[in-house]
Design a protein around this motif. Sequence first.
Motif, PDB file in Angstrom:
ATOM      1  N   ARG A  42       0.822  -1.217   0.000  1.00  0.00           N
ATOM      2  CA  ARG A  42       0.000   0.000   0.000  1.00  0.00           C
ATOM      3  C   ARG A  42       0.856   1.266   0.000  1.00  0.00           C
ATOM      4  O   ARG A  42       0.658   2.161  -0.815  1.00  0.00           O
ATOM      5  N   GLU A  43       1.819   1.355   0.911  1.00  0.00           N
ATOM      6  CA  GLU A  43       2.583   2.593   1.064  1.00  0.00           C
ATOM      7  C   GLU A  43       3.568   2.818  -0.081  1.00  0.00           C
ATOM      8  O   GLU A  43       3.671   3.927  -0.600  1.00  0.00           O
ATOM      9  N   LEU A  44       4.297   1.776  -0.499  1.00  0.00           N
ATOM     10  CA  LEU A  44       5.250   1.975  -1.586  1.00  0.00           C
ATOM     11  C   LEU A  44       4.531   2.326  -2.881  1.00  0.00           C
ATOM     12  O   LEU A  44       5.053   3.100  -3.687  1.00  0.00           O
ATOM     13  N   GLY A  45       3.332   1.794  -3.080  1.00  0.00           N
ATOM     14  CA  GLY A  45       2.531   2.177  -4.236  1.00  0.00           C
ATOM     15  C   GLY A  45       2.149   3.647  -4.184  1.00  0.00           C
ATOM     16  O   GLY A  45       2.226   4.357  -5.185  1.00  0.00           O
ATOM     17  N   ARG A  46       1.767   4.128  -3.013  1.00  0.00           N
ATOM     18  CA  ARG A  46       1.418   5.545  -2.844  1.00  0.00           C
ATOM     19  C   ARG A  46       2.625   6.448  -3.042  1.00  0.00           C
ATOM     20  O   ARG A  46       2.490   7.581  -3.485  1.00  0.00           O
ATOM     21  N   TRP A  47       3.812   5.960  -2.669  1.00  0.00           N
ATOM     22  CA  TRP A  47       5.021   6.773  -2.717  1.00  0.00           C
ATOM     23  C   TRP A  47       5.713   6.740  -4.079  1.00  0.00           C
ATOM     24  O   TRP A  47       6.741   7.375  -4.272  1.00  0.00           O
ATOM     25  N   CYS A  56      11.211  -5.392  -1.444  1.00  0.00           N
ATOM     26  CA  CYS A  56      10.990  -4.909  -0.080  1.00  0.00           C
ATOM     27  C   CYS A  56      10.108  -5.879   0.701  1.00  0.00           C
ATOM     28  O   CYS A  56      10.376  -6.155   1.878  1.00  0.00           O
ATOM     29  N   CYS A  57       9.089  -6.414   0.060  1.00  0.00           N
ATOM     30  CA  CYS A  57       8.223  -7.407   0.726  1.00  0.00           C
ATOM     31  C   CYS A  57       9.024  -8.637   1.141  1.00  0.00           C
ATOM     32  O   CYS A  57       8.838  -9.165   2.251  1.00  0.00           O
ATOM     33  N   LEU A  58       9.903  -9.091   0.286  1.00  0.00           N
ATOM     34  CA  LEU A  58      10.698 -10.273   0.605  1.00  0.00           C
ATOM     35  C   LEU A  58      11.670  -9.989   1.750  1.00  0.00           C
ATOM     36  O   LEU A  58      11.791 -10.787   2.694  1.00  0.00           O
ATOM     37  N   VAL A  74       6.565  -8.354  20.312  1.00  0.00           N
ATOM     38  CA  VAL A  74       6.110  -7.367  19.332  1.00  0.00           C
ATOM     39  C   VAL A  74       7.305  -6.852  18.547  1.00  0.00           C
ATOM     40  O   VAL A  74       8.450  -7.002  18.970  1.00  0.00           O
ATOM     41  N   PHE A  75       7.014  -6.247  17.405  1.00  0.00           N
ATOM     42  CA  PHE A  75       8.071  -5.574  16.665  1.00  0.00           C
ATOM     43  C   PHE A  75       7.513  -4.325  16.004  1.00  0.00           C
ATOM     44  O   PHE A  75       6.314  -4.201  15.785  1.00  0.00           O
ATOM     45  N   THR A  76       8.404  -3.399  15.713  1.00  0.00           N
ATOM     46  CA  THR A  76       8.044  -2.166  15.030  1.00  0.00           C
ATOM     47  C   THR A  76       8.650  -2.203  13.641  1.00  0.00           C
ATOM     48  O   THR A  76       9.829  -2.526  13.480  1.00  0.00           O
ATOM     49  N   MET A  77       7.840  -1.887  12.645  1.00  0.00           N
ATOM     50  CA  MET A  77       8.335  -1.754  11.281  1.00  0.00           C
ATOM     51  C   MET A  77       8.245  -0.280  10.912  1.00  0.00           C
ATOM     52  O   MET A  77       7.202   0.346  11.110  1.00  0.00           O
ATOM     53  N   ARG A  78       9.343   0.268  10.397  1.00  0.00           N
ATOM     54  CA  ARG A  78       9.372   1.636   9.908  1.00  0.00           C
ATOM     55  C   ARG A  78       9.856   1.616   8.463  1.00  0.00           C
ATOM     56  O   ARG A  78      10.798   0.901   8.139  1.00  0.00           O
ATOM     57  N   LEU A  79       9.207   2.406   7.638  1.00  0.00           N
ATOM     58  CA  LEU A  79       9.612   2.550   6.247  1.00  0.00           C
ATOM     59  C   LEU A  79       9.675   4.022   5.901  1.00  0.00           C
ATOM     60  O   LEU A  79       8.915   4.826   6.445  1.00  0.00           O
ATOM     61  N   GLY A  80      10.548   4.359   4.977  1.00  0.00           N
ATOM     62  CA  GLY A  80      10.619   5.718   4.470  1.00  0.00           C
ATOM     63  C   GLY A  80      11.078   5.703   3.028  1.00  0.00           C
ATOM     64  O   GLY A  80      11.766   4.776   2.594  1.00  0.00           O
ATOM     65  N   HIS A  84      12.511   7.484  -4.707  1.00  0.00           N
ATOM     66  CA  HIS A  84      13.617   6.838  -5.421  1.00  0.00           C
ATOM     67  C   HIS A  84      14.131   5.631  -4.644  1.00  0.00           C
ATOM     68  O   HIS A  84      14.336   4.577  -5.203  1.00  0.00           O
ATOM     69  N   TRP A  85      14.387   5.814  -3.358  1.00  0.00           N
ATOM     70  CA  TRP A  85      14.906   4.754  -2.499  1.00  0.00           C
ATOM     71  C   TRP A  85      13.875   4.418  -1.426  1.00  0.00           C
ATOM     72  O   TRP A  85      12.960   5.185  -1.170  1.00  0.00           O
ATOM     73  N   VAL A  86      14.063   3.259  -0.796  1.00  0.00           N
ATOM     74  CA  VAL A  86      13.266   2.851   0.365  1.00  0.00           C
ATOM     75  C   VAL A  86      14.238   2.480   1.471  1.00  0.00           C
ATOM     76  O   VAL A  86      15.217   1.769   1.242  1.00  0.00           O
ATOM     77  N   TYR A  87      13.966   3.007   2.654  1.00  0.00           N
ATOM     78  CA  TYR A  87      14.716   2.656   3.850  1.00  0.00           C
ATOM     79  C   TYR A  87      13.742   1.961   4.792  1.00  0.00           C
ATOM     80  O   TYR A  87      12.605   2.411   4.935  1.00  0.00           O
ATOM     81  N   GLY A  88      14.158   0.867   5.420  1.00  0.00           N
ATOM     82  CA  GLY A  88      13.283   0.152   6.331  1.00  0.00           C
ATOM     83  C   GLY A  88      13.992  -0.296   7.582  1.00  0.00           C
ATOM     84  O   GLY A  88      15.220  -0.455   7.594  1.00  0.00           O
ATOM     85  N   GLU A  89      13.207  -0.478   8.634  1.00  0.00           N
ATOM     86  CA  GLU A  89      13.704  -0.978   9.912  1.00  0.00           C
ATOM     87  C   GLU A  89      12.705  -1.973  10.484  1.00  0.00           C
ATOM     88  O   GLU A  89      11.496  -1.768  10.378  1.00  0.00           O
ATOM     89  N   ILE A  90      13.240  -2.985  11.113  1.00  0.00           N
ATOM     90  CA  ILE A  90      12.459  -3.889  11.951  1.00  0.00           C
ATOM     91  C   ILE A  90      13.152  -3.881  13.313  1.00  0.00           C
ATOM     92  O   ILE A  90      14.331  -4.222  13.408  1.00  0.00           O
ATOM     93  N   SER A  91      12.422  -3.460  14.354  1.00  0.00           N
ATOM     94  CA  SER A  91      12.995  -3.364  15.699  1.00  0.00           C
ATOM     95  C   SER A  91      12.230  -4.278  16.644  1.00  0.00           C
ATOM     96  O   SER A  91      11.004  -4.376  16.557  1.00  0.00           O
ATOM     97  N   ASP A  92      12.959  -4.916  17.553  1.00  0.00           N
ATOM     98  CA  ASP A  92      12.326  -5.747  18.573  1.00  0.00           C
ATOM     99  C   ASP A  92      13.182  -5.732  19.827  1.00  0.00           C
ATOM    100  O   ASP A  92      14.316  -5.256  19.809  1.00  0.00           O
ATOM    101  N   GLN A  93      12.634  -6.230  20.909  1.00  0.00           N
ATOM    102  CA  GLN A  93      13.327  -6.241  22.201  1.00  0.00           C
ATOM    103  C   GLN A  93      13.950  -7.597  22.517  1.00  0.00           C
ATOM    104  O   GLN A  93      14.404  -7.813  23.638  1.00  0.00           O
ATOM    105  N   GLY A  94      13.981  -8.508  21.544  1.00  0.00           N
ATOM    106  CA  GLY A  94      14.516  -9.843  21.780  1.00  0.00           C
ATOM    107  C   GLY A  94      16.019  -9.838  22.034  1.00  0.00           C
ATOM    108  O   GLY A  94      16.748  -8.953  21.590  1.00  0.00           O
ATOM    109  N   GLU A  95      16.457 -10.851  22.751  1.00  0.00           N
ATOM    110  CA  GLU A  95      17.883 -11.043  23.034  1.00  0.00           C
ATOM    111  C   GLU A  95      18.596 -11.530  21.781  1.00  0.00           C
ATOM    112  O   GLU A  95      17.989 -12.123  20.902  1.00  0.00           O
ATOM    113  N   GLY A  96      19.867 -11.315  21.696  1.00  0.00           N
ATOM    114  CA  GLY A  96      20.683 -11.834  20.605  1.00  0.00           C
ATOM    115  C   GLY A  96      20.549 -11.013  19.336  1.00  0.00           C
ATOM    116  O   GLY A  96      19.605 -10.264  19.142  1.00  0.00           O
TER     117      GLY A  96
END
Length: 159
Positions: A42-47, A56-58, A74-80, A84-96
């Motif tokens: 949805r978002e990359l299509g809009r952008w 990016c999906c893979l 839980v995890f947080t996904m951020r995209l920007g 032209h480019w896409v930057y992404g993050e996946i953040s979580d509180q897990g160990e390791g």
Amino acid sequence: MNLPFGTAPLDVALVGNAVWTVECLLPAVGASVADARSLIRRELGRWGVERLIDDCCLVVSELAANVVCHGGTVFTMRLGSDGHWVYGEISDQGEGLPQQRDADMDSTDGRGLLIVSELADDWGVTPYPPGGKTVWFVMGTGRTSHMPIVPSRSRITVG
């Protein structure tokens, strides 16, 4: 699917081009991987970066699956993107920390970070003591002038 925390343009004066961002908090369950892909489509299509949707999906599928298997609750996904480019993050509180490994021909897992490294222009892991981490990636940066500005801790600030 959980609604994104927000979709907003970053300050053009700070980055040179309009940058759109989205952030979403998802439970670390299998269905969230599909929810993350839906948000990407949805978002990359809009952008205007449709050419990066499949890759990016893979990448996000692999990173989100790691959180489901190893990361926590839980995890947080951020995209920007600036279109032209896409930057992404996946953040979580897990160990390791995730580590790329060599999988033998009969393995059914162990190839996720290899896929990420092949598809992303760059990627990495930022650990947060005492636990947790952010796995980030960038793709579509064919021209240096379009590289995103990335601060040391939070890569994308949602406005």
